[in-house]
Design an enzyme around this catalytic site. Structure first.
Site, mmCIF file in Angstrom:
data_model
loop_
_atom_site.group_PDB
_atom_site.id
_atom_site.type_symbol
_atom_site.label_atom_id
_atom_site.label_comp_id
_atom_site.label_asym_id
_atom_site.label_seq_id
_atom_site.Cartn_x
_atom_site.Cartn_y
_atom_site.Cartn_z
ATOM 1 N N ASP A 13 3.088 -88.920 -48.338
ATOM 2 C CA ASP A 13 2.250 -90.128 -48.298
ATOM 3 C C ASP A 13 1.827 -90.598 -49.683
ATOM 4 O O ASP A 13 0.753 -91.181 -49.850
ATOM 5 C CB ASP A 13 0.997 -89.896 -47.427
ATOM 6 C CG ASP A 13 1.355 -89.352 -46.064
ATOM 7 O OD1 ASP A 13 2.348 -89.832 -45.501
ATOM 8 O OD2 ASP A 13 0.652 -88.451 -45.580
ATOM 9 N N LYS A 16 6.225 -93.140 -51.647
ATOM 10 C CA LYS A 16 7.643 -93.065 -52.033
ATOM 11 C C LYS A 16 8.440 -94.228 -51.459
ATOM 12 O O LYS A 16 9.377 -94.712 -52.085
ATOM 13 C CB LYS A 16 8.270 -91.746 -51.542
ATOM 14 C CG LYS A 16 7.682 -90.507 -52.171
ATOM 15 C CD LYS A 16 8.328 -89.250 -51.625
ATOM 16 C CE LYS A 16 8.045 -88.999 -50.167
ATOM 17 N NZ LYS A 16 6.633 -88.775 -49.837
ATOM 18 N N GLY A 42 7.150 -90.816 -42.495
ATOM 19 C CA GLY A 42 6.910 -92.212 -42.176
ATOM 20 C C GLY A 42 6.811 -92.995 -43.468
ATOM 21 O O GLY A 42 5.880 -92.803 -44.238
ATOM 22 N N HIS A 43 7.793 -93.819 -43.730
ATOM 23 C CA HIS A 43 7.762 -94.628 -44.953
ATOM 24 C C HIS A 43 7.339 -96.047 -44.593
ATOM 25 O O HIS A 43 7.989 -96.708 -43.794
ATOM 26 C CB HIS A 43 9.137 -94.645 -45.628
ATOM 27 C CG HIS A 43 9.476 -93.337 -46.278
ATOM 28 N ND1 HIS A 43 10.663 -93.101 -46.904
ATOM 29 C CD2 HIS A 43 8.759 -92.219 -46.401
ATOM 30 C CE1 HIS A 43 10.671 -91.875 -47.386
ATOM 31 N NE2 HIS A 43 9.526 -91.311 -47.085
ATOM 32 N N GLN A 177 8.236 -86.246 -47.478
ATOM 33 C CA GLN A 177 7.154 -85.286 -47.730
ATOM 34 C C GLN A 177 6.959 -85.077 -49.244
ATOM 35 O O GLN A 177 7.221 -85.982 -50.002
ATOM 36 C CB GLN A 177 7.406 -83.958 -47.001
ATOM 37 C CG GLN A 177 7.280 -84.060 -45.479
ATOM 38 C CD GLN A 177 8.573 -84.460 -44.796
ATOM 39 O OE1 GLN A 177 9.629 -84.007 -45.153
ATOM 40 N NE2 GLN A 177 8.493 -85.322 -43.802
HETATM 41 P P1 IMP Z 1 6.146 -80.897 -39.704
HETATM 42 O O1 IMP Z 1 6.939 -81.387 -40.861
HETATM 43 O O2 IMP Z 1 6.007 -81.906 -38.595
HETATM 44 O O3 IMP Z 1 6.605 -79.550 -39.217
HETATM 45 O O4 IMP Z 1 4.638 -80.659 -40.223
HETATM 46 C C1 IMP Z 1 4.330 -79.673 -41.191
HETATM 47 C C2 IMP Z 1 3.236 -80.173 -42.128
HETATM 48 O O5 IMP Z 1 3.759 -81.226 -42.931
HETATM 49 C C3 IMP Z 1 2.019 -80.769 -41.404
HETATM 50 O O6 IMP Z 1 0.885 -80.499 -42.208
HETATM 51 C C4 IMP Z 1 2.326 -82.268 -41.402
HETATM 52 O O7 IMP Z 1 1.173 -83.050 -41.276
HETATM 53 C C5 IMP Z 1 2.979 -82.410 -42.760
HETATM 54 N N1 IMP Z 1 3.901 -83.561 -42.859
HETATM 55 C C6 IMP Z 1 5.157 -83.650 -42.388
HETATM 56 N N2 IMP Z 1 5.695 -84.833 -42.688
HETATM 57 C C7 IMP Z 1 4.773 -85.505 -43.394
HETATM 58 C C8 IMP Z 1 4.764 -86.796 -44.039
HETATM 59 O O8 IMP Z 1 5.718 -87.561 -44.030
HETATM 60 N N3 IMP Z 1 3.613 -87.120 -44.678
HETATM 61 C C9 IMP Z 1 2.539 -86.295 -44.740
HETATM 62 N N4 IMP Z 1 2.510 -85.088 -44.161
HETATM 63 C C10 IMP Z 1 3.620 -84.702 -43.504
HETATM 64 MG MG MG Z 2 5.280 -90.969 -45.782
#
Ligand code: IMP
Ligand code: MG
Length: 332
Positions: A13, A16, A42-43, A177
């Site tokens: 977040d 990017k 989520g972009h 991420q």
């Molecule tokens: P997962 O990737 O859904 O397994 O989540 C693992 C951790 O990464 C959690 O703390 C999520 O909230 C975080 N996370 C995964 N994708 C994103 C993203 O795109 N932005 C922010 N946090 C993310």
């Molecule tokens: Mg994002």
């Protein structure tokens, strides 16, 4: 081949999507490659006055550039088709430009059911972790096994290497991420299950010597979504930043926990990623709340003005050639 990379220096977040979108617009890329993650990402992209949130689809489609979901990614086909439809309805020609690596992995319904039971990590519940686990357990499902994806499937080696145009290929590698969520570098187990650093780019078939610029993207404060305690509960200022900065998850709508920028984290993640360009987004948010603070180890440094804050950072982070503080969604 030339490759530029966009990676997150914090916990995802960081903006990017915005940076990638701008780079694609200004550059001469022949390809955009998403190299990690699934629909956990989520972009948020503003294109020609419209807001789009992409999860799987690389930003190249907005400018008619071939956009690859790479072998380091995991894909939920029904989510992908929903996303294709949404973008097509918004006037973006996705089907023409989207390509999927044959050896990307698939998120199945079982993965999602399992991930929805997570209580410990605070995942996005999108099946990401179970899909990567099955990949590494060698029980996964490959994209090439899914008939609905057939029209999009490519072999990344053929596309990028075994290509008479090899010398003219310019790839923008779009990360999801960030460093603090990286499977190897994040605070385990509060991490995602993929490689969010420049290492992930190379694992997707980009030769190291092709890499030109690594854009490390950060914000002027930190946000995190997940199960660990991140925010100092006493601090009302974080509520203010959350509201002014609209810090709610693009994928899940969850409120993001807020904290001050950690300069140690920026130094560490810029170094490990080999970032030669660093962008600090959302400087306008701290302008609006009128408070500037940075952690250095256990010490908190406060600043009276944005200039003092920025100059301190410029002095501390010397390695990158370029450091930009961004105040507008359009500027990088
Ligand atoms: P997962 O990737 O859904 O397994 O989540 C693992 C951790 O990464 C959690 O703390 C999520 O909230 C975080 N996370 C995964 N994708 C994103 C993203 O795109 N932005 C922010 N946090 C993310
Ligand atoms: Mg994002």
């Amino acid at each position: 081949m030339i490759a530029d990379v966009v990676v997150g220096l914090q916990f995802g977040d960081e903006g990017k999507g915005k940076v990638t979108h701008q780079l694609v617009r200004n550059g001469n890329y022949t390809h955009v490659l998403r190299f990690n993650g699934g629909c956990n990402a989520g972009h948020t992209i503003y294109h020609e006055g419209k807001k789009f949130v992409t999860h799987h689809i690389p930003a190249g489609v907005f400018y008619g550039i071939r956009s690859i979901i790479g072998p380091g990614c995991v894909i939920n086909p029904s989510q992908l088709f929903k996303e294709i439809e949404e973008l097509e309805e918004g006037g973006i020609k996705v089907k023409e430009y989207l390509r999927i690596a044959a050896n990307a992995h698939v998120i199945t319904d079982f993965h999602i059911v399992e991930d929805r039971r997570d209580k410990d990590i605070g995942t996005t519940r999108t099946g990401n972790g179970p899909a990567y686990r099955d990949k590494y357990a060698r029980k996964g499902v490959l994209a090439l096994e899914i008939p609905e994806l057939e029209d999009f499937i490519i072999d990344v080696f053929t596309e990028l290497h075994d290509n008479p145009e090899f010398d003219n290929i310019e790839v923008l590698c779009e990360g999801a991420q960030g460093f603090g969520l990286d499977i190897d570098w994040g605070e385990y187990p509060f991490v995602t299950s993929s490689h969010c650093t420049t290492a992930g780019v190379i694992a997707n078939g980009i030769p190291h010597k092709a890499i030109r610029d690594v854009w490390g993207v950060a914000k002027v404060y930190e946000t995190y979504v997940g199960a660990k305690q991140f925010e100092d509960e006493e601090e009302e200022i974080f509520d203010q930043i959350r509201e002014v900065g609209s810090e709610y998850g693009a994928t899940t709508g969850r409120p993001r926990q807020i904290n001050w920028l950690s300069i140690d984290m920026i130094k560490r993640s810029a170094a490990v990623n080999g970032a030669n360009k660093v962008i600090f987004n959302k400087a306008d948010i701290l302008d609006e709340v009128g408070t500037w603070c940075i952690y250095e180890g256990m010490d908190a440094h406060t600043f009276k003005t944005a200039d003092d804050f920025e100059n301190w950072i410029l002095h501390e982070v010397e390695d990158p050639e370029i450091i930009i503080f961004s105040r507008s969604p359009e500027e990088i």
